[in-house]
Design an enzyme around this catalytic site. Structure first.
Site, PDB file in Angstrom:
ATOM      1  N   LEU A 276       0.842  -1.196   0.000  1.00  0.00           N
ATOM      2  CA  LEU A 276       0.000   0.000   0.000  1.00  0.00           C
ATOM      3  C   LEU A 276       0.880   1.250   0.000  1.00  0.00           C
ATOM      4  O   LEU A 276       1.640   1.479   0.941  1.00  0.00           O
ATOM      5  CB  LEU A 276      -0.920   0.013   1.223  1.00  0.00           C
ATOM      6  CG  LEU A 276      -1.861  -1.175   1.379  1.00  0.00           C
ATOM      7  CD1 LEU A 276      -2.691  -1.046   2.638  1.00  0.00           C
ATOM      8  CD2 LEU A 276      -2.765  -1.303   0.160  1.00  0.00           C
TER       9      LEU A 276
ATOM     10  N   GLY B 254       3.272  -8.433   6.023  1.00  0.00           N
ATOM     11  CA  GLY B 254       3.977  -7.346   6.690  1.00  0.00           C
ATOM     12  C   GLY B 254       2.989  -6.259   7.029  1.00  0.00           C
ATOM     13  O   GLY B 254       1.787  -6.407   6.821  1.00  0.00           O
ATOM     14  N   GLY B 255       3.476  -5.154   7.544  1.00  0.00           N
ATOM     15  CA  GLY B 255       2.598  -4.056   7.966  1.00  0.00           C
ATOM     16  C   GLY B 255       1.561  -3.680   6.936  1.00  0.00           C
ATOM     17  O   GLY B 255       0.367  -3.713   7.183  1.00  0.00           O
ATOM     18  N   ASP B 256       2.028  -3.285   5.734  1.00  0.00           N
ATOM     19  CA  ASP B 256       1.099  -2.912   4.665  1.00  0.00           C
ATOM     20  C   ASP B 256       1.340  -3.753   3.416  1.00  0.00           C
ATOM     21  O   ASP B 256       1.046  -3.341   2.308  1.00  0.00           O
ATOM     22  CB  ASP B 256       1.225  -1.425   4.347  1.00  0.00           C
ATOM     23  CG  ASP B 256       2.587  -1.050   3.792  1.00  0.00           C
ATOM     24  OD1 ASP B 256       3.554  -1.811   3.997  1.00  0.00           O
ATOM     25  OD2 ASP B 256       2.692   0.005   3.133  1.00  0.00           O
ATOM     26  N   GLU B 257       1.870  -4.937   3.617  1.00  0.00           N
ATOM     27  CA  GLU B 257       2.174  -5.832   2.501  1.00  0.00           C
ATOM     28  C   GLU B 257       1.271  -7.057   2.522  1.00  0.00           C
ATOM     29  O   GLU B 257       1.078  -7.673   3.566  1.00  0.00           O
ATOM     30  CB  GLU B 257       3.622  -6.309   2.570  1.00  0.00           C
ATOM     31  CG  GLU B 257       4.655  -5.247   2.335  1.00  0.00           C
ATOM     32  CD  GLU B 257       6.046  -5.826   2.434  1.00  0.00           C
ATOM     33  OE1 GLU B 257       6.442  -6.568   1.505  1.00  0.00           O
ATOM     34  OE2 GLU B 257       6.713  -5.563   3.444  1.00  0.00           O
TER      35      GLU B 257
END
Length: 193
Positions: free
Chosen positions: A117, A157-160
């Site tokens: 993102l 992941g965080g925004d993955e």
């Protein structure tokens, strides 16, 4: 004491152990009077007459381990899924990818898509993590709607995010899914209005 989850050979192995060692312990699935099947830890000991050593009876201690099994299942789920989105995490995604690579036929194709993102950090920093979490949940919903239910959508992941698409025939099939995902992400996101 029969749940229909064990074979006759399983029960025969218990009797064999009791005949040889006078002791058996292990996990058994039993059926309660109401029909519910539950896991039990069973400890069985043969009791012999102290004088002539004839077998007189068996003593069994049975412990319901349903709570332990439930806890194990919850821990396993937590270890393999993202706490916020409930999607598979990197560990489970990697396992599914490895499985898919190892068990596919030579002619079968799979695809992996990666989604990151843009400017997500800006949302978290300027609006706060609760807004970031709302966005991640909406992204998760849109991803799940855009792919086949048999495909794997994971938060790695965080925004993955990663998407594993199995059983495709042509690279164009993966491109079509990617286009569908991009179209879904182009729609505006509403975060607390």
């Amino acid at each position: 004491l029969r749940s229909d989850r064990h074979s006759e050979e399983f029960f025969q192995s218990i009797w064999n152990a009791l005949g040889q060692d006078d002791h058996w312990q292990g996990e058994i699935w039993n059926r309660r009077k109401n029909g519910e099947v539950v896991p039990h830890w069973v400890n069985i000991n043969a009791v012999h007459d102290p004088v002539n050593r004839d077998l007189t009876h068996y003593v069994s201690v049975i412990a319901d381990i349903s709570n332990i099994k439930d806890s194990e299942a919850k821990l396993s789920h937590l270890a393999h899924h993202d706490a916020l989105t409930n999607l598979p995490n990197r560990l489970l995604f990697t396992a599914r990818l490895d499985h898919s690579l190892c068990h596919r036929q030579s002619s079968e194709k799979i695809a992996m898509l990666h989604l990151d993102l843009d400017r997500f950090k800006h949302i978290n920093d300027s609006l706060g993590h609760s807004y970031g979490d709302q966005l991640l949940l909406q992204v998760t919903e849109r991803l799940n709607e855009a792919v086949n239910p048999l495909d794997t959508v994971a938060r790695i992941g965080g925004d993955e995010f990663a998407i594993l698409i199995e059983e495709i025939e042509h690279a164009a099939d993966a491109a079509a899914v990617a286009d569908k995902i991009v179209a879904a992400m182009e729609e505006p996101f509403q975060l607390n209005g």
